[in-house]
Design a protein around this motif. Structure first.
Motif, PDB file in Angstrom:
ATOM      1  N   UNK A  69       0.808  -1.238   0.000  1.00 56.26           N
ATOM      2  CA  UNK A  69       0.000   0.000   0.000  1.00 56.26           C
ATOM      3  C   UNK A  69       0.836   1.282   0.000  1.00 56.26           C
ATOM      4  N   UNK A  70       2.148   1.159   0.233  1.00 55.52           N
ATOM      5  CA  UNK A  70       2.988   2.339   0.408  1.00 55.52           C
ATOM      6  C   UNK A  70       3.855   2.659  -0.794  1.00 55.52           C
ATOM      7  N   UNK A  71       4.026   1.692  -1.720  1.00 52.98           N
ATOM      8  CA  UNK A  71       4.986   1.870  -2.807  1.00 52.98           C
ATOM      9  C   UNK A  71       4.374   1.500  -4.151  1.00 52.98           C
ATOM     10  N   UNK A  72       5.024   1.952  -5.204  1.00 55.52           N
ATOM     11  CA  UNK A  72       4.622   1.637  -6.579  1.00 55.52           C
ATOM     12  C   UNK A  72       5.722   0.850  -7.273  1.00 55.52           C
ATOM     13  N   UNK A  73       5.335   0.121  -8.312  1.00 57.18           N
ATOM     14  CA  UNK A  73       6.280  -0.519  -9.220  1.00 57.18           C
ATOM     15  C   UNK A  73       6.002   0.050 -10.604  1.00 57.18           C
ATOM     16  N   UNK A  74       6.916   0.862 -11.122  1.00 58.94           N
ATOM     17  CA  UNK A  74       6.721   1.542 -12.400  1.00 58.94           C
ATOM     18  C   UNK A  74       8.055   1.611 -13.125  1.00 58.94           C
ATOM     19  N   UNK A  75       8.023   1.809 -14.433  1.00 57.21           N
ATOM     20  CA  UNK A  75       9.283   1.952 -15.177  1.00 57.21           C
ATOM     21  C   UNK A  75      10.098   3.128 -14.656  1.00 57.21           C
ATOM     22  N   UNK A  76      11.403   3.001 -14.763  1.00 58.48           N
ATOM     23  CA  UNK A  76      12.293   4.089 -14.354  1.00 58.48           C
ATOM     24  C   UNK A  76      12.132   5.246 -15.337  1.00 58.48           C
ATOM     25  N   UNK A  77      11.879   6.463 -14.851  1.00 58.61           N
ATOM     26  CA  UNK A  77      11.697   7.594 -15.768  1.00 58.61           C
ATOM     27  C   UNK A  77      12.910   7.791 -16.658  1.00 58.61           C
ATOM     28  N   UNK A  78      12.662   8.002 -17.939  1.00 59.36           N
ATOM     29  CA  UNK A  78      13.749   8.217 -18.884  1.00 59.36           C
ATOM     30  C   UNK A  78      14.316   9.617 -18.775  1.00 59.36           C
ATOM     31  N   UNK A  79      15.494   9.795 -19.326  1.00 56.56           N
ATOM     32  CA  UNK A  79      16.129  11.110 -19.298  1.00 56.56           C
ATOM     33  C   UNK A  79      15.488  12.018 -20.337  1.00 56.56           C
ATOM     34  N   UNK A  80      15.544  13.303 -20.093  1.00 57.83           N
ATOM     35  CA  UNK A  80      14.990  14.283 -21.017  1.00 57.83           C
ATOM     36  C   UNK A  80      15.948  15.449 -21.129  1.00 57.83           C
ATOM     37  N   UNK A  81      15.738  16.258 -22.135  1.00 59.95           N
ATOM     38  CA  UNK A  81      16.586  17.423 -22.344  1.00 59.95           C
ATOM     39  C   UNK A  81      16.287  18.463 -21.267  1.00 59.95           C
ATOM     40  N   UNK A  82      17.298  18.771 -20.464  1.00 55.59           N
ATOM     41  CA  UNK A  82      17.087  19.678 -19.340  1.00 55.59           C
ATOM     42  C   UNK A  82      16.670  21.068 -19.825  1.00 55.59           C
ATOM     43  N   UNK A  83      17.396  21.616 -20.794  1.00 51.61           N
ATOM     44  CA  UNK A  83      17.114  22.973 -21.245  1.00 51.61           C
ATOM     45  C   UNK A  83      15.862  23.034 -22.123  1.00 51.61           C
ATOM     46  N   UNK A  84      15.635  21.987 -22.930  1.00 48.11           N
ATOM     47  CA  UNK A  84      14.477  21.980 -23.816  1.00 48.11           C
ATOM     48  C   UNK A  84      13.178  21.949 -23.036  1.00 48.11           C
ATOM     49  N   UNK A  85      13.158  21.172 -21.951  1.00 49.82           N
ATOM     50  CA  UNK A  85      11.932  21.007 -21.164  1.00 49.82           C
ATOM     51  C   UNK A  85      11.958  21.807 -19.867  1.00 49.82           C
ATOM     52  N   UNK A  86      12.826  22.825 -19.819  1.00 50.09           N
ATOM     53  CA  UNK A  86      13.004  23.567 -18.569  1.00 50.09           C
ATOM     54  C   UNK A  86      11.681  24.152 -18.076  1.00 50.09           C
ATOM     55  N   UNK A  87      10.979  24.903 -18.923  1.00 50.09           N
ATOM     56  CA  UNK A  87       9.711  25.507 -18.524  1.00 50.09           C
ATOM     57  C   UNK A  87       8.528  24.583 -18.794  1.00 50.09           C
ATOM     58  N   UNK A  88       8.665  23.698 -19.773  1.00 50.95           N
ATOM     59  CA  UNK A  88       7.573  22.800 -20.118  1.00 50.95           C
ATOM     60  C   UNK A  88       7.214  21.894 -18.954  1.00 50.95           C
ATOM     61  N   UNK A  89       8.221  21.427 -18.242  1.00 48.27           N
ATOM     62  CA  UNK A  89       7.985  20.528 -17.114  1.00 48.27           C
ATOM     63  C   UNK A  89       8.163  21.227 -15.768  1.00 48.27           C
ATOM     64  N   UNK A  90       8.268  22.533 -15.798  1.00 47.67           N
ATOM     65  CA  UNK A  90       8.419  23.280 -14.556  1.00 47.67           C
ATOM     66  C   UNK A  90       7.102  23.442 -13.819  1.00 47.67           C
ATOM     67  N   UNK A  91       7.184  23.519 -12.488  1.00 46.41           N
ATOM     68  CA  UNK A  91       6.004  23.703 -11.640  1.00 46.41           C
ATOM     69  C   UNK A  91       6.257  24.857 -10.675  1.00 46.41           C
TER      70      UNK A  91
END
Length: 649
Positions: free
Chosen positions: A122-144
């Protein structure tokens, strides 16, 4: 207090608990609240408790479901309660066979089994490891981004706001703060905060720039060999706290798994109170096995500087770390701006420490030794032993020399400062059945120097027993008893501080219930007694309260309500209880004298907007005036109001 009143209310409380439906409560939350209250009670007895560090730790750890395929060491031990051996075996399995496809694969890993898998599921998930992405390309796109604004005020008039008085506050009674954070891809963050305390001016007079306190930081992490870098405000946490850092979510009575401090390294912060943190820069380089940290900064609000570094090496079941920090004092006696920059940097001392951690025959051993500029030594050695799958124990022996000092550290101990103390702490956890768990602890210590309310060397003992029961799928019952025998100064001494015996007994009974998805109930009774054998005096205190939490999905509204009754013979019998508050606020209620207290917190959320309203009211039955000096209220009641708005985008 009248005995009949106490008995009647206690019986009423127990009868109310019996009619509660059987639900499964979140044990982690219950223990977390206990740890917070214990940290508060075992601190310096200063009610201006620095809560920012607790908030930062809880914000990082709570409300997150770790992914077992990319599980950090700290999340594994602190959230999932895995042993170090279990974590090692999981990493070994991932290295040899790749990512888990199902949580049921845990059944085939050494150190796990069906019961462990059912506990973790109930406390954990099993999911694929997140892949790498372009830091500068997605800087604002994935920003919160998150912006929080809060206003709070005591509604009754306090003496300090009467301008007719010779001494009064220059500002308004409102407490105002804001906090903005921007984060992207778990790689970059900016945090900014500002606070104006009650009584201070705001955008006028001496505070023409608005808030009297500003804080902030910019940080980046997990980019190649750059693990963490921060400019601005930050905290450090290395080893067991003998040179740098501490963890407030640990301490006596917190359980076997909480005796150890974690080397979380650098944490960029934007605190909303003028607490203990460094302002400067810090950087960590390396990988998962070898890391090095350098830092330089000044303790906020002082002229105390710190310059140092840390190095750590990890190899399978073994980790070792070393750190050094030089403390200095900046001479700012110059009256001109230029003189301040030319002021000398005067070293005042240093700390050097080495810590280790290893798993030997599936048992955890760890410790740290530190030395300061005077050659004084402080060290601790600990072991966490998994005797059987249902029984484990932990032991910590510490010795801090009389002249040992660590201005930026706080290791396990009774005193707020690690000096002049020797002690042995033992704690155990025993699973009596699927629904019953027993925790015990004992701490025998000697304080060789002066300490809080004790002007002579003394020896003391702390004992505790806690029974956790799950009588139904969705209910939890906790019974806890603690005892402390620690001599202290006598308040009746005329010419000098005579030491007298002081024994403290405390009992806590908690029933929590979540039988309905939209309703949570918590009933608690706390009783305390202070004994003074020399004078045969004893004083008592009682706290009873009922919490109700309601969640309404549509519209998204949550409501928290508390009704409390308290009766204590004096301020020394005060009782503490965690209180629900607005987001990123921390409240520990201090209940003393005789009266009733109630509060309610309402939160409304609509898409990117969240609004909180909190009202708390305390009415004293046995007095007509509250507090003294500038905070005096010439009424028997006190009302606190708080409004907060948060935007996410």
């Amino acid at each position: 207090m009248k005995t009949k009143t106490i008995i009647f209310i206690t019986i009423l409380l127990l009868q109310t608990s019996k009619i509660l439906s059987q639900t499964d409560s979140n044990l982690y939350n219950i223990r977390t609240m206990d740890i917070i209250e214990n940290s508060f009670e075992d601190g310096t007895d200063d009610e201006n408790f620095a809560s920012d560090e607790l908030l930062e730790e809880l914000e990082e750890l709570s409300g997150r479901r770790p992914n077992l395929n990319c599980l950090s060491y700290e999340m594994a031990v602190r959230i999932l309660k895995l042993s170090d051996y279990q974590y090692y075996q999981l990493q070994l399995y991932l290295e040899n066979y790749g990512a888990l496809a199902s949580i049921y694969e845990l059944d085939g890993i050494d150190g796990y089994g069906k019961e462990e898998r059912e506990r973790i599921q109930p406390l954990a998930d099993v999911a694929p490891v997140p892949g790498s992405s372009s830091f500068f390309k997605d800087f604002f796109k994935k920003g919160k981004s998150k912006l929080l604004v809060r206003y709070g005020q005591i509604l009754e008039t306090q003496a300090g706001y009467d301008t007719v008085r010779a001494t009064h506050y220059a500002g308004t009674p409102g407490h105002v703060l804001f906090r903005y954070t921007f984060e992207t891809q778990d790689k970059f963050s900016i945090k900014i905060s500002g606070e104006k305390d009650p009584g201070e001016q705001f955008f006028r007079g001496k505070q023409r720039y608005g808030f009297d306190f500003y804080a902030g930081s910019a940080s980046t992490r997990n980019i190649g060999i750059l693990k963490y870098a921060v400019i601005g405000d930050y905290r450090l946490n290395f080893g067991q706290g003998l040179a740098l850092g501490s963890s407030l979510l640990s301490g006596k009575g917190s359980g076997v798994d909480a005796v150890r401090r974690f080397s979380t390294g650098i944490r960029a912060v934007a605190p909303t109170s003028e607490g203990d943190f460094l302002r400067g820069t810090a950087v960590t380089l390396g990988d998962n096995n070898v890391q090095g940290t350098l830092f330089a900064g000044r303790s906020f609000g002082s002229t105390n500087n710190a310059l140092g570094g840390d190095f750590s090496f990890r190899r399978k079941l073994f980790r070792v770390g070393a750190r050094a920090v030089v403390h200095s004092q900046t001479d700012t006696s110059g009256t001109t701006f230029a003189n301040r920059f030319r002021s000398s940097w005067q070293p005042t001392g240093f700390n050097v420490a080495v810590d280790y951690q290893t798993i030997l025959f599936k048992q955890l051993l760890f410790g740290e030794i530190g030395v300061n500029q005077q050659g004084a030594v402080g060290f601790l050695q600990a072991a966490v032993l998994n005797i059987t799958p249902i029984f484990k124990i932990a032991a910590i022996f510490r010795h801090y020399g009389n002249r040992y000092t660590n201005p930026l550290g706080h290791a396990f101990g009774t005193n707020s400062k690690n000096a002049g103390e020797t002690g042995l702490y033992l704690t155990s956890n025993y699973i009596l059945s699927r629904s019953l768990t027993l925790d015990l602890y004992a701490d025998y210590y000697r304080l060789n120097t002066l300490s809080y309310r004790t002007d002579a060397p003394v020896q003391g003992i702390d004992l505790g027993v806690s029974l956790q029961a799950n009588p139904g799928r969705n209910s939890n019952l906790q019974l806890r008893y603690t005892f402390r025998d620690k001599p202290e100064n006598s308040s009746e001494s005329t010419y000098y501080k005579e030491i007298r015996e002081h024994r403290k007994h405390k009992v806590r009974l908690v029933w929590s219930n979540t039988s309905l998805s939209w309703l949570k109930l918590k009933t608690e009774a706390d009783w305390i007694m202070n004994q003074y054998p020399l004078t045969r005096e004893h004083r008592m205190g009682l706290l009873l309260y009922q919490d109700i939490a309601i969640s309404i999905p549509k519209p998204d509204i949550s409501i928290h309500v508390r009704a409390a009754y308290f009766d204590t013979d004096s301020y020394d019998e005060r009782l503490y209880a965690y209180e629900s508050d607005v987001y990123y606020a921390f409240s520990i209620g201090s209940y003393y004298y005789k009266g009733v207290r109630g509060y309610f917190v309402v939160r409304y959320k609509y898409k990117w907007l969240s609004i909180w309203l909190r009202l708390a009211h305390t009415y004293y039955i046995d007095r007509q005036v509250i507090s003294s000096g500038l905070t005096q209220i010439d009424k028997p009641h006190k009302t606190e109001a708080k409004v907060q708005v948060m935007c996410n985008w």
